[in-house]
Design a protein around this motif. Structure first.
Motif, PDB file in Angstrom:
ATOM      1  N   LEU A   1       0.979  -1.279  -0.058  1.00 37.29           N
ATOM      2  CA  LEU A   1      -0.089  -0.038  -0.067  1.00 37.29           C
ATOM      3  C   LEU A   1       0.947   1.218  -0.140  1.00 37.29           C
ATOM      4  CD1 LEU A   1      -2.808   1.483   0.420  1.00 37.29           C
ATOM      5  CD2 LEU A   1      -2.536   1.266   2.928  1.00 37.29           C
ATOM      6  N   PHE A   2       1.852   1.327   1.014  1.00 37.87           N
ATOM      7  CA  PHE A   2       2.699   2.506   0.995  1.00 37.87           C
ATOM      8  C   PHE A   2       3.546   2.662  -0.226  1.00 37.87           C
ATOM      9  CE2 PHE A   2       6.663   4.666   2.011  1.00 37.87           C
ATOM     10  CZ  PHE A   2       6.010   5.773   2.835  1.00 37.87           C
ATOM     11  N   ASP A   3       4.077   1.720  -0.894  1.00 37.73           N
ATOM     12  CA  ASP A   3       4.890   2.113  -2.134  1.00 37.73           C
ATOM     13  C   ASP A   3       3.921   2.474  -3.268  1.00 37.73           C
ATOM     14  OD1 ASP A   3       7.361   1.921  -3.567  1.00 37.73           O
ATOM     15  OD2 ASP A   3       6.606   0.126  -4.465  1.00 37.73           O
ATOM     16  N   GLN A   4       2.967   1.806  -3.469  1.00 34.06           N
ATOM     17  CA  GLN A   4       1.995   1.913  -4.452  1.00 34.06           C
ATOM     18  C   GLN A   4       1.281   3.379  -4.434  1.00 34.06           C
ATOM     19  OE1 GLN A   4       3.179  -0.281  -6.361  1.00 34.06           O
ATOM     20  NE2 GLN A   4       1.175  -0.685  -7.431  1.00 34.06           N
ATOM     21  N   GLU A   5       1.103   3.709  -3.324  1.00 35.86           N
ATOM     22  CA  GLU A   5       0.460   5.252  -3.146  1.00 35.86           C
ATOM     23  C   GLU A   5       1.474   6.243  -3.270  1.00 35.86           C
ATOM     24  OE1 GLU A   5      -0.805   5.113   0.966  1.00 35.86           O
ATOM     25  OE2 GLU A   5      -2.851   4.988   0.449  1.00 35.86           O
ATOM     26  N   ARG A   6       2.859   5.880  -2.895  1.00 36.99           N
ATOM     27  CA  ARG A   6       3.927   6.613  -3.442  1.00 36.99           C
ATOM     28  C   ARG A   6       4.251   6.717  -4.772  1.00 36.99           C
ATOM     29  NH1 ARG A   6       8.919   5.876  -5.193  1.00 36.99           N
ATOM     30  NH2 ARG A   6       8.879   3.682  -5.304  1.00 36.99           N
ATOM     31  N   LYS A   7       4.137   5.865  -5.649  1.00 39.51           N
ATOM     32  CA  LYS A   7       4.620   5.707  -6.963  1.00 39.51           C
ATOM     33  C   LYS A   7       3.168   6.612  -7.826  1.00 39.51           C
ATOM     34  CE  LYS A   7       5.319   1.415  -7.221  1.00 39.51           C
ATOM     35  NZ  LYS A   7       5.876   0.086  -7.687  1.00 39.51           N
ATOM     36  N   ILE A   8       1.976   6.384  -7.275  1.00 37.77           N
ATOM     37  CA  ILE A   8       0.924   6.923  -7.657  1.00 37.77           C
ATOM     38  C   ILE A   8       1.039   8.627  -7.723  1.00 37.77           C
ATOM     39  CG2 ILE A   8      -1.629   7.121  -7.612  1.00 37.77           C
ATOM     40  CD1 ILE A   8      -1.801   4.351  -6.714  1.00 37.77           C
ATOM     41  N   ALA A   9       1.371   8.968  -6.448  1.00 31.02           N
ATOM     42  CA  ALA A   9       1.525  10.442  -6.446  1.00 31.02           C
ATOM     43  C   ALA A   9       2.792  10.840  -7.180  1.00 31.02           C
ATOM     44  CB  ALA A   9       1.893  10.694  -4.749  1.00 31.02           C
ATOM     45  N   GLN A  10       3.846  10.373  -7.320  1.00 27.27           N
ATOM     46  CA  GLN A  10       5.146  10.738  -8.061  1.00 27.27           C
ATOM     47  C   GLN A  10       4.860  10.787  -9.365  1.00 27.27           C
ATOM     48  OE1 GLN A  10       8.693   9.104  -6.905  1.00 27.27           O
ATOM     49  NE2 GLN A  10       8.676   9.707  -4.711  1.00 27.27           N
TER      50      GLN A  10
ATOM     51  N   GLY B   1       2.048  11.463 -11.138  1.00 29.60           N
ATOM     52  CA  GLY B   1       1.478  12.726 -11.587  1.00 29.60           C
ATOM     53  C   GLY B   1       0.101  12.068 -12.311  1.00 29.60           C
ATOM     54  N   LEU B   2      -0.121  10.761 -12.425  1.00 30.44           N
ATOM     55  CA  LEU B   2      -1.314  10.288 -13.203  1.00 30.44           C
ATOM     56  C   LEU B   2      -2.534  10.160 -12.392  1.00 30.44           C
ATOM     57  CD1 LEU B   2       0.679   7.466 -15.211  1.00 30.44           C
ATOM     58  CD2 LEU B   2       0.040   9.855 -15.905  1.00 30.44           C
ATOM     59  N   GLY B   3      -2.471  10.137 -11.141  1.00 31.37           N
ATOM     60  CA  GLY B   3      -3.584   9.906 -10.170  1.00 31.37           C
ATOM     61  C   GLY B   3      -4.693  10.551 -10.302  1.00 31.37           C
TER      62      GLY B   3
ATOM     63  N   VAL C   1      -9.113   4.601  -7.153  1.00 27.81           N
ATOM     64  CA  VAL C   1      -7.794   3.654  -7.252  1.00 27.81           C
ATOM     65  C   VAL C   1      -8.023   2.537  -6.336  1.00 27.81           C
ATOM     66  CG1 VAL C   1      -5.429   3.819  -6.425  1.00 27.81           C
ATOM     67  CG2 VAL C   1      -6.176   5.729  -7.644  1.00 27.81           C
ATOM     68  N   GLU C   2      -7.602   1.319  -6.865  1.00 27.30           N
ATOM     69  CA  GLU C   2      -7.878   0.137  -5.949  1.00 27.30           C
ATOM     70  C   GLU C   2      -6.515  -0.348  -5.912  1.00 27.30           C
ATOM     71  OE1 GLU C   2     -10.544  -1.479  -4.455  1.00 27.30           O
ATOM     72  OE2 GLU C   2     -12.142  -0.143  -5.161  1.00 27.30           O
ATOM     73  N   ILE C   3      -6.027  -0.512  -4.536  1.00 22.45           N
ATOM     74  CA  ILE C   3      -4.747  -1.197  -4.423  1.00 22.45           C
ATOM     75  C   ILE C   3      -5.268  -2.525  -3.577  1.00 22.45           C
ATOM     76  CG2 ILE C   3      -2.477  -1.328  -3.194  1.00 22.45           C
ATOM     77  CD1 ILE C   3      -2.604   2.014  -3.245  1.00 22.45           C
ATOM     78  N   VAL C   4      -5.122  -3.600  -4.386  1.00 26.77           N
ATOM     79  CA  VAL C   4      -5.463  -4.985  -4.034  1.00 26.77           C
ATOM     80  C   VAL C   4      -4.281  -6.062  -3.733  1.00 26.77           C
ATOM     81  CG1 VAL C   4      -7.555  -4.714  -5.188  1.00 26.77           C
ATOM     82  CG2 VAL C   4      -5.420  -5.878  -6.340  1.00 26.77           C
ATOM     83  N   SER C   5      -4.671  -6.907  -2.817  1.00 27.03           N
ATOM     84  CA  SER C   5      -3.829  -7.880  -2.325  1.00 27.03           C
ATOM     85  C   SER C   5      -3.209  -8.930  -3.484  1.00 27.03           C
ATOM     86  CB  SER C   5      -4.156  -8.724  -1.170  1.00 27.03           C
ATOM     87  OG  SER C   5      -5.441  -9.290  -1.339  1.00 27.03           O
TER      88      SER C   5
END
Length: 236
Positions: free
Chosen positions: A129-138, A140-142, A148-152
């Protein structure tokens, strides 16, 4: 509005919208170099893969899971004699991966912008979760996604749930990604369209045979071909 009209487009993130596997492979090469005096370099990739697959059920997907698997593999192949300096370097390599700038792939932004006014765009990604949120923010496409669904993990029920929650059900949705196993096959099984966008580097876990006989399967060379493909499908 025809019942068959697409209303929702799902996109995978890693190696579909931005680079990911490249950094894993670079880090794995460093890992092999660190352990070359303790185990056969030709056998180490398979040893690491087996540990990673074993750990997916415990740690999920992502950099943290990968780093822990490298540490565990190092302990196993050295029979518990792995020097502290080697473990420290593995942990440092994991931290470096987690801090690496996001590199978007060609046509990612222009494709999302072209589709955003016509469809609900949903980002569906698995991992930490933490890493995916970081990449989405960086990336600029979010801002181009309605959800946004971050799934297991990704399976048929994932797409049934996500496209039911954020769209008009799987039948009026499409999933686009670089993994046949995670993005395409289960989406088609749920009733969606599945569009395969190959990436030069794909983790062995994600390999599968293309469902060439499936009516809702398509393959494109890159993201630049996605919008024209959707137009073609919509025209029937």
């Amino acid at each position: 509005m025809p019942a068959s009209r697409l209303t929702t487009i799902g996109f995978d993130a890693d190696d579909t919208l931005w680079q990911n596997e490249r950094f894993y492979q670079t880090t794995q090469a460093h890992f092999l170099e660190l352990l070359k005096d303790y185990a056969d370099p030709n056998e180490l990739p398979d040893r690491l893969l087996q540990v990673m697959l074993r750990n997916v059920g415990h740690y999920g997907f992502g950099i943290k899971s990968f780093t822990l698997s490298m540490v565990e593999t190092a302990v196993e192949v050295t029979e518990g004699r792995a020097p502290g300096t080697v473990i420290a370097e593995i942990l440092a390599a994991g931290r470096e991966m987690a801090a690496h700038p996001v590199e978007t792939l060609p046509h990612a932004r222009e494709t999302l912008e072209a589709l955003a006014d016509k469809y609900r765009l949903v980002l569906i990604t698995k991992g930490d979760l933490f890493d995916q949120e970081r990449k989405i923010a960086q990336s600029g496409l979010g801002e181009l996604f309605e959800a946004v669904e971050i799934v297991s993990d990704k399976n048929r029920s994932t797409y049934e749930r996500v496209f039911g929650r954020h769209g008009d059900g799987p039948e009026r949705s499409m999933m686009i990604g670089n993994s046949l196993k995670s993005d395409v096959l289960p989406a088609i099984e749920a009733g969606s369209w599945g569009v395969y966008v190959p990436h030069d580097l794909t983790w062995a876990y994600e390999h599968a045979d293309a469902p060439a006989s499936e009516a809702r399967f398509r393959q494109v060379a890159d993201l630049g071909e996605v919008a024209p493909l959707i137009d073609e499908i919509e025209r029937g």
